[in-house]
Design an enzyme around this catalytic site. Structure first.
Site, short mmCIF file in Angstrom:
data_model
loop_
_atom_site.label_atom_id
_atom_site.label_comp_id
_atom_site.label_asym_id
_atom_site.label_seq_id
_atom_site.Cartn_x
_atom_site.Cartn_y
_atom_site.Cartn_z
N ASN A 76 0.86 -1.19 0.00
CA ASN A 76 0.00 0.00 0.00
C ASN A 76 0.90 1.24 0.00
OD1 ASN A 76 -1.85 2.01 0.45
ND2 ASN A 76 -2.38 1.38 2.55
N GLU B 219 -5.54 -5.65 10.44
CA GLU B 219 -4.64 -4.53 10.67
C GLU B 219 -5.01 -3.82 11.97
OE1 GLU B 219 -2.55 -3.14 6.89
OE2 GLU B 219 -4.30 -1.89 7.13
N SER C 135 3.02 -2.19 10.56
CA SER C 135 4.46 -2.13 10.85
C SER C 135 5.21 -3.42 10.50
CB SER C 135 4.69 -1.73 12.32
OG SER C 135 4.22 -0.42 12.54
N HIS D 169 -9.69 0.54 4.54
CA HIS D 169 -8.46 0.81 5.30
C HIS D 169 -8.80 1.75 6.46
CE1 HIS D 169 -4.46 2.25 6.31
NE2 HIS D 169 -3.99 1.20 5.67
N LYS E 120 -0.03 4.21 -0.40
CA LYS E 120 -0.80 5.36 0.13
C LYS E 120 -0.62 6.56 -0.82
CE LYS E 120 -0.05 3.48 4.69
NZ LYS E 120 -0.29 3.64 6.11
N GLY F 107 1.86 2.15 10.88
CA GLY F 107 2.80 3.27 10.78
C GLY F 107 3.44 3.69 12.09
N GLU G 113 -7.37 4.23 7.61
CA GLU G 113 -7.20 5.66 7.32
C GLU G 113 -8.44 6.21 6.60
OE1 GLU G 113 -3.39 5.40 5.35
OE2 GLU G 113 -2.45 4.89 7.26
C1 PEP Z 1 -1.07 0.03 6.01
O1 PEP Z 1 -1.13 1.20 5.69
O2 PEP Z 1 -1.93 -0.77 5.62
C2 PEP Z 1 0.05 -0.41 6.84
C3 PEP Z 1 0.03 -1.63 7.30
O3 PEP Z 1 1.02 0.51 7.08
P1 PEP Z 1 2.44 0.24 7.79
O4 PEP Z 1 3.02 -1.01 7.17
O5 PEP Z 1 3.26 1.45 7.49
O6 PEP Z 1 2.17 0.07 9.24
#
Ligand code: PEP
Length: 230
Positions: A6, A157, A194, A90, A8, A163, A92
């Protein structure tokens, strides 16, 4: 394993071409790899990936096929330009665009109808985990966000892990992914939050984890080379 990147709202055209080229040349072909750049980059990344077997994914879509929805992109439009996957729900988008479980399900149903495979994100907030509500939150999201039948992938997630550099323990990941598999045994479950080059091997060994959804580390070719070939 299924590894989804992703990106983003990152990368201009030149960055995307460079990153996708490095990914293409370093990919062993062992896993199913899906790159999810922002909408304006899909065509350019598609050109770089031609012939590699690496798939493309969108980061969102609308639930309608077409019409007066300024600024939106339909699942059919994604399918039409060679996209196979789409990230739906997601955290976000749930937080920043008020996406509810019901809307997530509507989008997922529309994406499947258009021939895309949705990667549907679910996960608890840090506060919810602290208060012992993780299981209830996950069960609620399973019930309300997921379509009937199959044709999609779930990404577990934990929102507090995205992040932040924080991750649940392997036991905690196993507990939640186990719960998801109990309810949806036929559906593949990814872990996201992460994931890095240093923890991907350990997380990949958790039974019920069929791959990763990777944010930050997917923009770093040094780290992502190891993750995508795990
Ligand atoms: C994500 O945005 O789906 C994600 C898992 O981000 P990160 O790997 O940066 O934690």
């Amino acid at each position: 394993m299924l590894i989804a990147a992703n990106w983003k709202m990152n990368c201009l055209k030149a960055d995307a071409i460079l990153l996708a080229s490095h990914i293409k040349s370093g990919f062993s072909g062992k896993n199913t790899l899906v790159l999810c750049p922002s909408f304006p980059l899909l065509a350019v990344v598609s050109g770089v990936l031609a012939g590699s077997g690496i798939k493309l994914g969108g980061q969102n879509c609308h639930f309608e096929e077409k019409g007066a929805f300024t600024g939106e992109v339909s699942p059919e439009m994604l399918k039409d330009i060679g996209v196979d996957y789409v990230i739906i729900g997601h955290s976000e988008r749930r937080a920043g665009n008020n996406e509810t479980d019901e809307l997530v399900r509507k989008k997922a149903v529309a994406a499947i109808k258009a021939g895309l495979k949705p990667i549907i994100c679910i996960g608890e907030l840090g506060e919810e985990r602290k208060n012992g509500k993780t299981q209830n939150i996950i069960l609620g999201q399973i019930e309300k966000s997921l379509p009937e039948g199959s044709g999609y992938v779930i990404a577990y997630e934990p929102v507090w892990a995205i992040g932040t550099g924080l991750t649940p323990t392997s036991e905690e990941i196993a507990e939640v992914t186990g719960l998801i598999k109990q309810k949806k045994p036929q559906i593949e479950v990814l872990y996201g939050g992460s994931v890095t080059d240093s923890n991907c091997m350990e997380i990949s060994k958790i039974s019920n984890v069929s791959g990763f959804l990777v944010g930050g580390a997917s923009l770093d070719i040094g780290k992502f080379s190891k993750i995508m070939n795990v």
